[in-house]
Design a protein around this motif. Structure first.
Motif, PDB file in Angstrom:
ATOM      1  N   TYR A 130       2.015   0.283  -4.691  1.00 47.33           N
ATOM      2  CA  TYR A 130       1.334   1.540  -4.998  1.00 47.33           C
ATOM      3  C   TYR A 130       2.038   2.696  -4.279  1.00 47.33           C
ATOM      4  O   TYR A 130       2.138   2.702  -3.053  1.00 47.33           O
ATOM      5  N   HIS A 131       2.554   3.683  -5.011  1.00 48.44           N
ATOM      6  CA  HIS A 131       3.267   4.836  -4.455  1.00 48.44           C
ATOM      7  C   HIS A 131       4.384   4.382  -3.506  1.00 48.44           C
ATOM      8  O   HIS A 131       5.395   3.858  -3.971  1.00 48.44           O
ATOM      9  N   THR A 132       4.233   4.531  -2.189  1.00 48.69           N
ATOM     10  CA  THR A 132       5.257   4.044  -1.262  1.00 48.69           C
ATOM     11  C   THR A 132       5.512   2.562  -1.489  1.00 48.69           C
ATOM     12  O   THR A 132       6.658   2.099  -1.426  1.00 48.69           O
ATOM     13  N   ALA A 177       9.690   7.419   2.485  1.00 48.30           N
ATOM     14  CA  ALA A 177       9.664   7.393   1.023  1.00 48.30           C
ATOM     15  C   ALA A 177      10.501   8.523   0.430  1.00 48.30           C
ATOM     16  O   ALA A 177      11.297   8.304  -0.501  1.00 48.30           O
ATOM     17  N   HIS A 186       0.803  -1.229   0.000  1.00 51.56           N
ATOM     18  CA  HIS A 186       0.000   0.000   0.000  1.00 51.56           C
ATOM     19  C   HIS A 186       0.832   1.273   0.000  1.00 51.56           C
ATOM     20  O   HIS A 186       2.015   1.290   0.326  1.00 51.56           O
ATOM     21  N   MET A 187       0.192   2.360  -0.371  1.00 52.54           N
ATOM     22  CA  MET A 187       0.744   3.697  -0.170  1.00 52.54           C
ATOM     23  C   MET A 187       0.553   4.071   1.295  1.00 52.54           C
ATOM     24  O   MET A 187      -0.187   3.411   2.037  1.00 52.54           O
ATOM     25  N   ASN A 213       4.571  -1.529 -10.476  1.00 57.47           N
ATOM     26  CA  ASN A 213       4.507  -0.311  -9.676  1.00 57.47           C
ATOM     27  C   ASN A 213       3.320   0.517 -10.139  1.00 57.47           C
ATOM     28  O   ASN A 213       3.249   0.885 -11.328  1.00 57.47           O
ATOM     29  N   HIS A 223       5.698   8.608   4.835  1.00 56.22           N
ATOM     30  CA  HIS A 223       6.006   9.588   3.792  1.00 56.22           C
ATOM     31  C   HIS A 223       7.462  10.033   3.890  1.00 56.22           C
ATOM     32  O   HIS A 223       8.172  10.132   2.877  1.00 56.22           O
ATOM     33  N   PRO A 249       7.398   6.870  -8.186  1.00 58.43           N
ATOM     34  CA  PRO A 249       7.726   8.189  -7.631  1.00 58.43           C
ATOM     35  C   PRO A 249       9.170   8.588  -7.958  1.00 58.43           C
ATOM     36  O   PRO A 249      10.054   8.503  -7.119  1.00 58.43           O
ATOM     37  N   SER A 289       2.278   3.754 -10.260  1.00 51.59           N
ATOM     38  CA  SER A 289       2.994   5.017 -10.199  1.00 51.59           C
ATOM     39  C   SER A 289       4.427   4.775  -9.730  1.00 51.59           C
ATOM     40  O   SER A 289       4.672   3.993  -8.807  1.00 51.59           O
TER      41      SER A 289
END
Length: 272
Positions: free
Chosen positions: A104-106, A198, A36-37, A127, A195, A131, A129
């Motif tokens: 996803y994201h993170t 990341a 998960h993000m 992935n 966050h 980042p 996205s």
């Protein structure tokens, strides 16, 4: 055919128990591991998981400090490497020896970190996205997502809600927005640790993609990282980026069948 159920359980981790969701049964196919993000949890994949697990085992994991997993003692231990290690603990206890990642994201960073450390365990990496942040952008994101102090006016919660509405994607209902808000709150005072982890990992993520042995497929959504994600092309050794302009934040809840179908197709797609 009976509907596949999502089963929730706990396994041992470095800082205490790790909460996971599983669907389906182990088979000859690699297990699909969903990451998960932040500041969310495995709840993000609740509707997609049984669709991914119709002919294999599908797993979604709460990182330490998110969802119902125990929180590390201090922020210095909340890192992308820590989250990847938690994934390894889960796979060991489930006797999983080959995986396809959906990060996803993170989770994209966690999946690439894991694949760099344990290439023999990883088949493909998706992935959602990528980042790809410059050092300057990572520092700017740190400032933007610095923890908001609690106050009696509820500014933290107002800003959280405004951000959810601002980045709300097609098909994301207000009820889905409220669920997203609830996931933010479960992190308590550690809600932004992921966050920061990341953003601190941004440079390593770029470097690891360029050396990745596993095929990498990047699903580029119409979200806040859409333009950053386009930069991934020059780092991919084996794989590709595909754009999904009709999907954005909330798409896993809004379109679970379409998303699961697309992920399964991508996992089957040959990559040379």
């Amino acid at each position: 055919m009976s509907k596949i159920k999502v089963v929730r359980r706990f396994v041992d981790g470095e800082f205490g128990q790790l909460h996971i969701r599983t669907a389906g049964e182990a088979s000859a196919k690699p297990a699909v591991v969903c990451l998960h993000m932040v500041s969310k949890s495995s709840r993000l994949f609740h509707h997609v998981l049984p669709l991914l697990g119709h002919d294999r085992l599908a797993i979604a994991i709460d990182y330490p400090g998110y969802g119902e997993s125990e929180t590390p003692p201090d922020e210095s231990q909340a890192t992308i490497e820590t989250y990847a290690k938690s994934v390894f603990h889960v796979l060991q206890q489930l006797n999983v020896t080959k995986v396809d990642f959906v990060g996803y994201h993170t989770g994209a960073m966690v999946s690439v970190c894991f694949a760099s450390q344990f290439p023999n365990l990883v088949n493909k990496v998706i992935n959602i996205s990528a980042p790809i942040l410059s050092d300057e952008e990572a520092e700017e994101f740190k400032r933007t997502y610095a923890p908001i102090p609690l106050d009696e006016k509820g500014n933290r919660f107002r800003i959280m809600w405004e951000r959810i509405l601002f980045y709300r994607g097609p098909g994301m209902t207000l009820e889905m927005c409220a669920d997203s808000m609830a996931e933010n709150l479960r992190g308590g005072e550690a809600y932004e640790w992921g966050h920061m982890a990341a953003f601190n990992y941004a440079r390593q993520y770029r470097e690891q993609i360029s050396k990745l042995q596993s095929p990498l497929i990047v699903m580029n959504l119409n979200d806040d990282l859409h333009e950053h994600c386009k930069r991934v092309d020059k780092y991919i050794v084996k794989g590709f980026r595909r754009d999904y302009m009709h999907w954005g934040a909330g798409f896993l809840d809004a379109y679970p069948k379409q998303v699961a179908d697309e992920i399964l197709l991508l996992l089957q797609e040959p990559i040379t």
